[in-house]
Structure formats: C-alpha cells, structure tokens
Motif scaffolding. Structure first.
Motif, mmCIF file in Angstrom:
data_model
loop_
_atom_site.group_PDB
_atom_site.id
_atom_site.type_symbol
_atom_site.label_atom_id
_atom_site.label_comp_id
_atom_site.label_asym_id
_atom_site.label_seq_id
_atom_site.Cartn_x
_atom_site.Cartn_y
_atom_site.Cartn_z
ATOM 1 N N SER A 1 0.558 2.724 -5.940
ATOM 2 C CA SER A 1 -0.683 2.424 -6.670
ATOM 3 C C SER A 1 -0.938 3.471 -7.750
ATOM 4 O O SER A 1 -1.492 3.156 -8.813
ATOM 5 C CB SER A 1 -1.875 2.352 -5.712
ATOM 6 N N SER B 1 0.829 -1.195 0.000
ATOM 7 C CA SER B 1 0.000 0.000 0.000
ATOM 8 C C SER B 1 0.867 1.250 0.000
ATOM 9 O O SER B 1 1.907 1.302 0.652
ATOM 10 C CB SER B 1 -0.899 -0.004 1.239
ATOM 11 N N ILE C 1 -3.432 -4.705 -3.992
ATOM 12 C CA ILE C 1 -2.694 -4.026 -2.940
ATOM 13 C C ILE C 1 -2.732 -4.875 -1.671
ATOM 14 O O ILE C 1 -3.799 -5.381 -1.284
ATOM 15 C CB ILE C 1 -3.289 -2.627 -2.658
ATOM 16 N N LEU D 1 -5.409 -6.470 3.547
ATOM 17 C CA LEU D 1 -4.845 -5.603 4.572
ATOM 18 C C LEU D 1 -4.921 -6.246 5.957
ATOM 19 O O LEU D 1 -5.894 -6.926 6.289
ATOM 20 C CB LEU D 1 -5.591 -4.268 4.609
ATOM 21 N N GLU E 1 -7.911 -5.224 -2.018
ATOM 22 C CA GLU E 1 -6.930 -5.003 -0.960
ATOM 23 C C GLU E 1 -6.860 -6.216 -0.036
ATOM 24 O O GLU E 1 -7.889 -6.807 0.316
ATOM 25 C CB GLU E 1 -7.311 -3.771 -0.133
ATOM 26 N N THR F 1 -6.369 2.501 -0.626
ATOM 27 C CA THR F 1 -5.732 2.616 -1.932
ATOM 28 C C THR F 1 -6.152 3.915 -2.618
ATOM 29 O O THR F 1 -7.342 4.179 -2.795
ATOM 30 C CB THR F 1 -6.084 1.408 -2.809
ATOM 31 N N TYR G 1 -0.963 -5.210 2.490
ATOM 32 C CA TYR G 1 -0.126 -4.548 3.504
ATOM 33 C C TYR G 1 -0.469 -5.087 4.881
ATOM 34 O O TYR G 1 -1.621 -5.428 5.161
ATOM 35 C CB TYR G 1 -0.339 -3.031 3.496
#
Length: 385
Positions: free
Chosen positions: A281, A277, A293, A330, A328, A315, A295
């Motif tokens: 992006s 992240s 993405i 995350l 994502e 993002t 993270y």
C-alpha cells in the motif's frame, strides 16, 4: 566490523539490502553473514540457507513446517554464537528472528538490533515487553512507534520507511512498458495478490471473481499483475481465467534492472489497484495510485486475530495519514461483491485518496536522508553508546 543479519521475507530482504549498503558506506570493510534474499546477496551476503524457507504467515500455515522451522532457529542461533559478530540484526519476521535472538542472548552478550518495530499498537501489546528481554535496540519504520518500544525498555530510532527512497518511474519507462505489454492507451488495473504462495492461493480466486464483476462494467481496462519470482508460476496459473486479458510481470524473464523498471512503470501507469494487505500500500501511495486493499487468512487464524486486533484499519496509508480513505475488504468481508463495489467507488473518485497518500510519504521521511543510511547510522550510534 562483523554483522550477522537475518531476514525472512522479501520486504525484510529489501530493508536488509539498503541497511547493508548504508553500513558499507560508513564502514567500508564491514563483513556480513546470515540469511537473506537477492537484495541482501547483492550487497555481499552469502545466505546460509534459502530465505524462502521462512516466508510463512499465519498460525495454521506455520504448523506443517513447525519442526523444520524449529531446527532452523537452533541452527541459526548456533551460527551466530559460533561466529561472534559485533551485532546481530534481525529484520522483521519476529516469530522466527526473535526466537533466534532469544537463544543468542541466553548464551552470550552479543548486541541485538531488531529492524521493524512489532505492531504492538495494533495487536498483542505485551510483545514489546517480551521483546525487550532479548533486543537492545529497535529501528522503527513508522514515526509513531518509538514511544511504544522505549516504554518497554528498548532504545528505538525512527529511521524512515524505505519506500520514500525508491525511484519512481520515468515517462520513458512507462512508454516502454506499455509498448512491451501491448497496452496501447488502455486504462490499467494493477492487481497484487501477495508475495507468498499461501497468499496467492487464498486471494487469487476471490480477486478474480471480484474482477469479473467490476470489469463487466469497465471492459476497457487491462489487468497487469506484478509477481515476485518464486510465486510467478502460481500467479500465472491463477490468473489464466481472469477477465481483462491479464499480463503477469515475471521478474525471472528479464535482468534485475529491467524487472525493477517494469514494476515501477506498472505502478505509475495504473489508474487503480487491488492489492493484498501489506507494505505494498505504501508503494502504491508513493506512485500516487489509488487502491483497494483486500485480505483473508484461514478461518482459525481469522478467529484468533479478531480477539487480538485493537485497531479499525490495517492499511498503512490509513494509519500514517490518520484517515480511513483506503477501503478494505478483510476477512469475512473479502468477497467478490465487496471488492467490485469498492473498485467502482475508488475509480469514480480517485482524488479522495491523493491527500492521504501525500501526507503518508511526507511523514515517512520523503525528502530526507535515505532510510537505509539512517538505519546504518542508528546501528553504529547504538553500538558506540
């Protein structure tokens, strides 16, 4: 005109370098002082200490370096007070730079400008009010940020995001990279596990495990890993057992122009990307590369963040385009299974992200004046006012 600048990480160094170039275009005899990396040094800055010392992220990660960072804050603020610049420009890295600005404001009337508005729309909204005590003027990268800053009492200009001014790869550069890396016509999966050592150490193992699952179903793909110079050795160690015959792009082994050409060619030639992240992006969106993405941070930092974050996506492509098309993975959701699943979904339908990436670039100022020059004009206009 004398300007003291402070950047603490690679993204801030890029912003600072472009701003310095813009200031020099408008005020040819401008003098620079402060802390920055290679891009700012290329514009004439002699950094007072290595910028890498400030590239720390996350509460738990900062704690071991707390006393060293505290000394650097005091040292930097004293340097500003001793040199009496016309303006102090702090660039991102708010936990460090705003403390410096606070010490400077407490002892002087030096004008303070902060480049990159804090994401108060995402978490800790009270930061804008606290920031207004030490910052006179904010330069915002995102078009929806000025009202948040102005409401707190600071002047704020949207100056555009630097990604819209960065050159994109030419067909010749793409061919040259493929030949240099012996990629043939293989589809490329770009993997970007971060620009800080802590990020690489946390993300690379789970990225690798996710790639093993994904590439088991897509063995024809080759993995290319662009790396920032100061973490390239760590990246190379981490990817050694990854599938996809990974190639690390190490900018230290070539001249800067070639390194930049290799990086943009890698972004352009990739069919798909897995990235940490961050602002990367937007670089992927500028190149038109569909992405996933992912993270994660330490357990304690994650728990604190969960109580403070007020948005449902981190993002920037999703935020600026007002969509949620970039998947994502995350925090607890950053797992090999989730990474592999989302990579497969995006590869099956890459067009789903195209409209959002185009809208993002347009809203960030594509086609207008270079953001670094716009930022320089805003700084000078604020000083005159």
């Amino acid at each position: 005109m004398r300007v003291f600048l402070l950047a603490g990480e690679p993204s801030g160094d890029r912003l600072g370098g472009a701003l310095m170039a813009g200031l020099r275009e408008l005020v040819p005899d401008v003098e620079f002082d402060g802390i920055g990396g290679q891009m700012m040094q290329a514009q004439g800055l002699v950094s007072r200490f290595p910028m890498d010392e400030l590239s720390v992220m996350g509460l738990v990660e900062v704690l071991p370096k707390y006393f060293h960072l505290k000394r650097r804050i005091a040292e930097t603020a004293q340097a500003v007070l001793d040199t009496r610049p016309d303006v102090l420009i702090t660039i991102d890295s708010p936990d460090f730079s705003l403390r410096v600005a606070g010490l400077v404001k407490a002892a002087s009337d030096i004008r303070t400008v902060h480049y990159v508005a804090p994401s108060v729309w995402a978490w800790r909204p009270g930061r804008a009010d606290r920031m207004a005590r030490v910052i006179d003027h904010v330069l915002a990268l995102l078009p929806f940020e000025p009202p948040y800053m102005e409401r707190a009492g600071m002047a704020c200009d949207f100056v555009g995001h630097p990604v819209v001014a960065e050159p994109q790869a030419t067909p010749a550069e793409i061919v040259a990279l493929r030949e240099a890396l012996d990629l043939g016509d293989a589809p490329v999966l770009l993997v970007l596990p971060g620009s800080r050592r802590g990020e690489v150490d946390r993300l690379a193992p789970v990225f690798g495990a996710g790639l093993k699952r994904f590439l088991a179903e897509a063995p024809e793909m080759r993995v290319v890993v662009p790396a920032v110079g100061h973490v390239a050795d760590a990246v190379r160690l981490q990817v050694a057992d990854w599938p996809g015959d990974p190639v690390v792009l190490d900018p230290r082994h070539v001249d800067p122009d070639t390194a930049a050409a290799h990086k943009r060619a890698a972004f352009a030639t990739a069919e798909l990307a897995l990235a940490a992240s961050g602002t990367v992006s937007l670089e992927l969106a500028a190149a038109g590369t569909p992405m996933v993405i992912a993270y994660k941070v330490s357990w304690l930092t994650q728990k604190i963040a969960e109580r403070m974050v007020s948005i449902d996506t981190v993002t920037l492509v999703n935020l600026v385009s007002e969509t949620r098309v970039v998947p994502e993975c995350l925090g607890p959701g950053c797992t090999p299974e989730a990474i592999a699943r989302h990579l497969a979904e995006v590869r099956a339908d890459p067009q789903a992200q195209q409209a959002a990436m185009e809208a993002t670039m347009d809203r960030l100022g594509r086609g207008g004046e270079a953001p670094g020059l716009r930022a320089a004009r805003a700084v000078l206009s604020g000083m005159r006012a």
